[in-house]
Design an enzyme around this catalytic site. Sequence first.
Site, PDB file in Angstrom:
ATOM      1  CB  THR A 169      -0.920  -0.004   1.246  1.00 35.43           C
ATOM      2  OG1 THR A 169      -1.841  -1.073   1.115  1.00 35.43           O
ATOM      3  CG2 THR A 169      -1.677   1.297   1.398  1.00 35.43           C
TER       4      THR A 169
ATOM      5  CB  SER B 216       2.605  -7.963   0.801  1.00 35.82           C
ATOM      6  OG  SER B 216       1.556  -7.912   1.733  1.00 35.82           O
TER       7      SER B 216
HETATM    8  N1  ASP Z   1      -2.817  -5.487   0.493  1.00 33.20           N
HETATM    9  C1  ASP Z   1      -1.768  -4.587   0.910  1.00 33.20           C
HETATM   10  C2  ASP Z   1      -0.453  -5.338   0.855  1.00 33.20           C
HETATM   11  O1  ASP Z   1      -0.185  -6.131   1.724  1.00 33.20           O
HETATM   12  C3  ASP Z   1      -2.034  -4.072   2.279  1.00 33.20           C
HETATM   13  C4  ASP Z   1      -1.039  -3.066   2.788  1.00 33.20           C
HETATM   14  O2  ASP Z   1       0.060  -2.894   2.293  1.00 33.20           O
HETATM   15  O3  ASP Z   1      -1.381  -2.375   3.794  1.00 33.20           O
HETATM   16  O4  ASP Z   1       0.299  -5.164  -0.057  1.00 33.20           O
END
Ligand code: ASP
Length: 355
Positions: free
Chosen positions: A36, A79
């Site tokens: 994110t 991720s």
């Molecule tokens: N879905 C995102 C990730 O893990 C969530 C984040 O980075 O806060 O890449």
Amino acid sequence: MKNWQAGPGRLHGHQMKANQPLQQKPRVLLVTTGGTITMLRGAGGSLQPCDDAGELISRIPELSLLADIDVLSLANVDSSNLTPDLWISIGRAIYQKMRDYDGFVVTHGTDTMVYTSAALSFILQELNKPVIVTGAQVPLEEIGSDGRANLINAVRVAISDLAEVAIVFGSMVIRGTRAKKISVFDMQAFVSVNEISLGTIGLTIKYSDFAGLRTRKKPLLRAFLNENVAMLQVYPGMKPEIVDFVADNHDGIVLEGYGAGNIPNQKNSLIPAIRRATEKNVPVVVCTQCIVGSTEMELYQVGRAALDAGAIPAMDMTPETSLVKLMWVLGQTDDLADVDSMMQKPFVGELHEVG
Ligand code: ASP
């Protein structure tokens, strides 16, 4: 801080030459992997990785006041899409550059950050400088982002006296093997499990007495991994065939038991399946589903039965750390007795020994 464009697997920016005068500022390698923190909103409004994470990060001028920073982009994904091979790539890249930098920062999505921080803790041992993993709940480019503060604090910690793999997030510095994501909402998304945090970020950064600090140690690369490990959560009515099926297809299993590591032993007993797996040389490590506390498998008959069937207690390791550690251990040995003793021995502060 210059030339901040990051390309796949390429190093950009300032490189120290042998005959250069001594640098005033510490040097930090920033490894980007996505998440994110460096995402932008796509057409449908969903967050997706941006094209150039290094460029986004270069818009934070405070960073270049703190350190000379080079950016190395090793991935650019949510991720949730990361696989264990990236842990090895990050570990190797950092190890290769260990002498060139004063500290390391890895930007990463929050969803699987604790798996990566645990893996880097096992892969990079005897550290004499910090390896800091950070990310954000809100993208750098959006109003109210925590990314800017997290990144600045990560660099502050990366040039500090600490010498451990740690997550820097919100006001906490958390040991890499002890972190847990507990909130999809709060800016303090991570907590330290079964151990107070390595440090606190307030007006200054304060470290706990037990935090590993810079010494003259020689870092070790212990890049072992057997990815063929599964994790299952025990639930009421779980069929033992599930454990049998998983044991047939994997080299190790982490079973999240109830409470102190308790496993059903009456209707739908999982005990014979644990015994069958163990007899096939597939270790079954039992951790607790509870966030806080340790397995204590002799406390109840239901835990004792699993122990007698060959289960290995994970003690106070989180499920995530238990999984990563079992992969790392099985990358070195498939001897059940060795797996058993290595799983119960602390290597990087991941568990407290009983007694
Ligand atoms: N879905 C995102 C990730 O893990 C969530 C984040 O980075 O806060 O890449």
